[in-house]
Design a protein around this motif. Structure first.
Motif, mmCIF file in Angstrom:
data_model
loop_
_atom_site.group_PDB
_atom_site.id
_atom_site.type_symbol
_atom_site.label_atom_id
_atom_site.label_comp_id
_atom_site.label_asym_id
_atom_site.label_seq_id
_atom_site.Cartn_x
_atom_site.Cartn_y
_atom_site.Cartn_z
ATOM 1 N N UNK A 23 -0.947 -1.182 -21.109
ATOM 2 C CA UNK A 23 0.435 -1.321 -21.566
ATOM 3 C C UNK A 23 1.339 -0.583 -20.589
ATOM 4 N N UNK A 24 2.406 -1.278 -20.171
ATOM 5 C CA UNK A 24 3.331 -0.693 -19.197
ATOM 6 C C UNK A 24 4.750 -1.062 -19.603
ATOM 7 N N UNK A 25 5.695 -0.261 -19.205
ATOM 8 C CA UNK A 25 7.099 -0.588 -19.449
ATOM 9 C C UNK A 25 7.911 -0.157 -18.248
ATOM 10 N N UNK A 26 8.751 -1.069 -17.739
ATOM 11 C CA UNK A 26 9.577 -0.752 -16.577
ATOM 12 C C UNK A 26 11.039 -0.821 -16.972
ATOM 13 N N UNK A 27 11.740 0.276 -16.705
ATOM 14 C CA UNK A 27 13.142 0.358 -17.114
ATOM 15 C C UNK A 27 14.050 -0.247 -16.053
ATOM 16 N N UNK A 28 15.128 -0.839 -16.509
ATOM 17 C CA UNK A 28 16.117 -1.399 -15.613
ATOM 18 C C UNK A 28 16.729 -0.295 -14.758
ATOM 19 N N UNK A 29 16.863 -0.555 -13.470
ATOM 20 C CA UNK A 29 17.506 0.403 -12.582
ATOM 21 C C UNK A 29 16.602 1.506 -12.073
ATOM 22 N N UNK A 30 15.376 1.555 -12.562
ATOM 23 C CA UNK A 30 14.482 2.644 -12.164
ATOM 24 C C UNK A 30 13.496 2.174 -11.085
ATOM 25 N N UNK A 31 12.864 3.159 -10.446
ATOM 26 C CA UNK A 31 11.734 2.856 -9.572
ATOM 27 C C UNK A 31 10.478 3.277 -10.327
ATOM 28 N N UNK A 32 9.624 2.302 -10.621
ATOM 29 C CA UNK A 32 8.380 2.626 -11.312
ATOM 30 C C UNK A 32 7.237 2.523 -10.326
ATOM 31 N N UNK A 33 6.279 3.392 -10.462
ATOM 32 C CA UNK A 33 5.136 3.370 -9.570
ATOM 33 C C UNK A 33 3.863 3.065 -10.338
ATOM 34 N N UNK A 34 2.976 2.305 -9.709
ATOM 35 C CA UNK A 34 1.639 2.125 -10.267
ATOM 36 C C UNK A 34 0.676 2.647 -9.218
ATOM 37 N N UNK A 35 -0.132 3.600 -9.631
ATOM 38 C CA UNK A 35 -0.965 4.301 -8.675
ATOM 39 C C UNK A 35 -2.419 4.187 -9.099
ATOM 40 N N UNK A 36 -3.293 4.349 -8.159
ATOM 41 C CA UNK A 36 -4.707 4.319 -8.504
ATOM 42 C C UNK A 36 -5.516 4.024 -7.272
ATOM 43 N N UNK A 37 -6.797 4.298 -7.294
ATOM 44 C CA UNK A 37 -7.634 4.055 -6.123
ATOM 45 C C UNK A 37 -7.830 2.559 -5.897
ATOM 46 N N UNK A 38 -8.341 2.223 -4.720
ATOM 47 C CA UNK A 38 -8.635 0.816 -4.448
ATOM 48 C C UNK A 38 -9.621 0.282 -5.476
ATOM 49 N N UNK A 39 -9.374 -0.940 -5.922
ATOM 50 C CA UNK A 39 -10.290 -1.541 -6.879
ATOM 51 C C UNK A 39 -10.066 -1.082 -8.300
#
Lengths: 247, 338
Positions: A23-39
Motif C-alpha cells: 500500500x502506497x500513497x503519493x501526495x500532490x506536489x510532493x516528491x515521493x521516493x521508493x527505495x529498496x535493493x535490486x530485485x
C-alpha cells in the motif's frame, strides 16, 4: 486525499511473489521516493501502478478514480507519466522531435485530417521549453541516439514531462550515472519539484534522502518502512535492506 | 519526420524532380531501350510499394502477405468491369474499397501483435486469401482468374479518353502516382506519420505516452491495404485480367524485397528505387536467362549483407562523403528534405 494511491497490491509471476500487500500513497506536489535493493519489487511496483501489469489483487486509484487494470495508454491519457530504467527513447528522432511526439496536442492531432495545416509553431515552442527545463535546449536538433549518456537520461525525463502529467514516475533515473551526473540530476529534480508531483524509484539512498519528502522502503515485495528521510535515517532496518551508498 | 523543421511544403524539390522524370518518361523511354508498358508496371508497383512502406519502413511492421490486397483490388476491379461495366473510376473505387475492407478486417487480428507473430499471421492471412482466390471458381474464375477485362474509356467529365494505348495508360497511372506521392508525403508529415515512426522506434514508450498503439497499427495496416487495392485495380486494368498468382507468397515477397533493396527504412524514395531496380532486373536479366530471379535473389542477399540500408542508404552515405551535407541530399533520408 492523496493524488495517487495503491491499496493492498498483490502480484505474483508464476510461483514467485513479487508484491505482497503493498500500500502506497503519493501526495500532490510532493516528491515521493521508493527505495529498496535490486530485485525488491520496485520496478514491478511501478509497472503495476502505471498499467503494464495488472495486479492480482488490490486497487490503484488516481485522483479518486479507480484505475486498476486500465491499459497503460489509458492511464497515461489521464495524466500519469513515467520514465524507464532502461532508456526508452525514440532514437532516430531528434531531441526536439522526441518531445514533440510526447506532447498531448500532437497526440490528439492524430484525428485531424492530413491536408489541414497544423499549428506547429506553438507545439515547437512548447517542446523547446520542455527541453530547456532539463538543460537540453542546445541539443534540439541532435538525434537522441547521438546524445551522450547523461543527456539521454535527461531526455528520458523530459519526454515524461512533455506529456504534461499530473504525476511523474521516474524509474531509477540515476541508472548508469557517475557522481557528477547524479549531482546534476539531483539539482534538476530540485528544480522540477516545484512544478511536478514526482515519484522516484532509487536504490541509491543518498540520492533519495536528499530529495524526497517521503520515502517508502520495499524489500522482498513488501513495504517494510515508510516516513520522512529524517525518520527513516534513524531506523536500522533500512540500512540492512539498502545496499546503496549511505549519505 | 515531424514538424520540427518548420512548414511542410505540399510539393518538395525531390518530388518535382521525380515528377519531371515521371511525366517525361514516354519521351525518352525508347532512347534508353525502355517502353511504355514497363513504365505502367513500374508506376503501379511504386504505388503499391510506397503504400507498403508505410507499414514496413515507417511503422516497422513486416507484412509478408500484402499481395492479398493487391489481388483483392485486382479482382474487385475485374468483377466491376465484367459484371457492372461501371467504368474505370467506379472500378478503381471498388478496388480500393474492397482491399481496404479486407485489410481492415485482417488488421483486427494483427493490431495487437508484433514481431514474428505479426509476420507469421500476415503470411497466414495472405495464404487464406490466395486459397480462396483459387478455389472460389464462381467468382474469381479459379486458377485462370478473370480474363478479358477490356480497358474501358476513361471518363473525365467533359471528355473521355481511350486507354487502349499504353502511352495513354501510362500518363493515367503516372498522374495517379503523382497524387499518391503528395498524399503519402503529407500523411507522413502529419502527427499520424510521427506516431507510426514513434511506434517503430519504441512501441512501449509510445503506449506510455498515451498513444492507442493498436488503433494506430490497425489504421496504418488498413491504409496501406487501400494503396495496394488501388495498385491492384490498376494492375487489372493494365493486364486486362486478374489471377491468383499476384496473391501468392512469392509475389508478396517481391514488394518486401523491392522496399528493402531500395532502402525503405531510410528514405521515402527507397521503394521507388526498389521497384525500378526490380523491373529493370526482370527485363535485363530476363533477356539473358530464364533464371533471372535467381540472380535477383542473389542481388537481394548481397544488398542485405553489404548495404542493409539499400540503395538509398548507400546514396546517402556517398552524398555525405562528397561533402554535400549542406545541400539536402535527395533520398538521403526521410529527414533530409526540408
Amino acid at each position: 486525499m492523496s493524488l495517487f494511491t495503491a491499496e493492498h497490491l498483490h502480484k505474483r509471476f508464476g510461483d514467485q511473489v513479487v508484491l505482497e500487500d503493498v500500500s502506497l500513497a503519493f501526495e500532490s506536489g510532493a516528491v515521493s521516493g521508493i527505495m529498496g535493493p535490486n530485485g525488491a519489487g520496485k520496478s514491478t511496483c511501478f509497472n503495476v501502478l502505471t498499467g503494464l501489469h495488472r495486479p492480482d489483487r488490490g486497487r490503484v486509484t488516481f485522483d479518486g478514480e479507480d484505475i486498476t487494470g486500465l491499459a497503460p495508454d489509458e492511464i497515461a491519457r489521464r495524466g500519469v507519466s513515467r520514465s524507464f530504467q532502461i532508456m526508452t527513447l525514440f532514437d532516430e528522432f531528434t531531441a526536439l522531435e522526441n518531445i514533440l511526439v510526447a506532447l498531448p496536442e500532437v497526440r490528439r492531432g492524430l484525428g485531424r485530417p492530413f491536408w489541414q495545416p497544423r499549428a506547429d509553431a506553438e507545439a515547437i515552442e512548447e517542446a523547446r521549453e520542455v527541453l530547456a527545463q532539463v538543460g537540453l535546449e542546445g541539443r534540439a536538433g541532435t538525434p537522441a541516439a547521438a546524445l551522450p549518456y547523461g543527456e539521454r537520461r535527461a531526455l528520458e525525463i523530459a519526454v515524461a514531462l512533455a506529456a504534461r502529467p499530473r504525476i511523474v514516475f521516474l524509474d531509477e533515473p540515476t541508472q548508469g550515472l557517475g557522481t557528477e551526473g547524479r549531482a546534476r540530476l539531483s539539482a534538476l529534480i530540485r528544480e522540477l519539484r516545484h512544478r511536478y508531483t514526482l515519484v522516484i524509484i532509487e536504490h541509491d539512498m543518498g540520492f533519495l534522502f536528499g530529495l524526497a519528502d517521503r520515502i517508502s522502503v520495499i524489500h522482498w515485495g513488501q513495504v517494510i518502512a515508510e516516513g520522512t528521510p529524517g525518520a527513516l535515517r534513524a531506523k536500522d532496518r533500512v540500512r540492512a535492506a539498502g545496499p546503496g551508498r549511505t549519505p | 519526420m515531424l514538424t520540427a523543421r518548420g512548414k511542410v511544403p505540399l510539393v518538395t524539390r525531390q518530388m518535382l524532380v521525380f515528377f519531371a522524370l515521371l511525366f517525361s518518361y514516354p519521351l525518352w523511354a525508347s532512347a534508353v531501350g525502355l517502353y511504355d508498358y514497363i513504365g505502367v508496371e513500374i508506376a503501379i508497383w511504386i504505388i503499391y510499394a510506397l503504400g507498403y512502406n508505410l507499414l514496413l519502413g515507417y511503422t516497422g511492421l513486416p507484412s509478408f502477405g500484402h499481395g492479398a490486397f493487391l489481388g483483392i483490388g485486382a479482382y474487385a476491379y475485374g468483377l466491376s468491369q465484367l459484371d457492372l461495366s461501371g467504368g474505370v473510376w467506379i472500378g478503381l473505387l471498388l478496388a480500393v474499397c474492397a482491399a481496404t475492407a479486407a485489410a481492415g478486417l485482417v488488421a483486427c487480428f494483427l493490431s495487437h501483435r508484433r514481431g514474428i507473430y505479426f509476420a507469421l499471421m500476415t503470411i497466414a492471412f495472405g495464404q487464406i486469401f490466395w486459397f480462396v482466390a483459387i478455389k472460389w471458381h464462381g467468382v474469381t474464375g479459379g486458377e485462370d482468374g478473370l480474363l478479358n477485362v477490356l480497358r474501358p474509356e476513361l471518363g473525365l467529365g467533359v471528355a473521355s479518353i481511350s486507354l487502349k494505348s499504353n502511352t495513354t495508360l501510362y500518363y493515367f497511372a503516372a498522374a495517379l502516382l503523382a497524387v499518391i506521392v503528395v498524399i503519402l508525403w503529407r500523411v507522413l508529415h502529419s502527427p499520424f506519420g510521427a506516431a507510426i515512426q514513434a511506434i517503430r522506434m519504441n512501441e512501449t514508450r509510445a503506449r506510455f505516452l498515451g498513444y492507442r498503439v493498436w488503433l494506430i497499427k490497425w489504421s496504418v495496416f488498413t491504409l496501406s491495404g487501400a494503396f495496394a487495392g488501388l495498385a491492384g485495380g490498376l494492375f487489372c486494368l493494365t493486364q486486362e485480367s486478374a489471377y491468383p498468382d499476384v496473391m501468392s507468397l512469392h509475389a508478396s515477397g517481391f514488394v518486401v524485397m523491392m522496399t528493402l533493396i531500395g532502402g525503405g527504412f531510410v528514405s521515402f524514395w527507397g521503394p521507388v528505387v526498389g521497384v525500378i531496380v526490380f523491373f529493370l532486373a526482370r527485363d535485363l536479366l530476363g533477356s539473358v536467362t530464364e533464371a533471372w530471379l535467381l540472380w535477383y535473389g542473389l542481388l537481394f542477399m548481397a544488398v542485405m549483407l553489404f548495404e542493409p540500408e539499400g540503395v538509398a542508404g548507400a546514396w546517402g552515405r556517398i552524398a555525405a562523403r562528397l561533402g554535400s551535407q549542406k545541400v539536402a541530399a535527395p533520398a538521403a533520408g526521410k529527414e533530409a528534405s526540408t
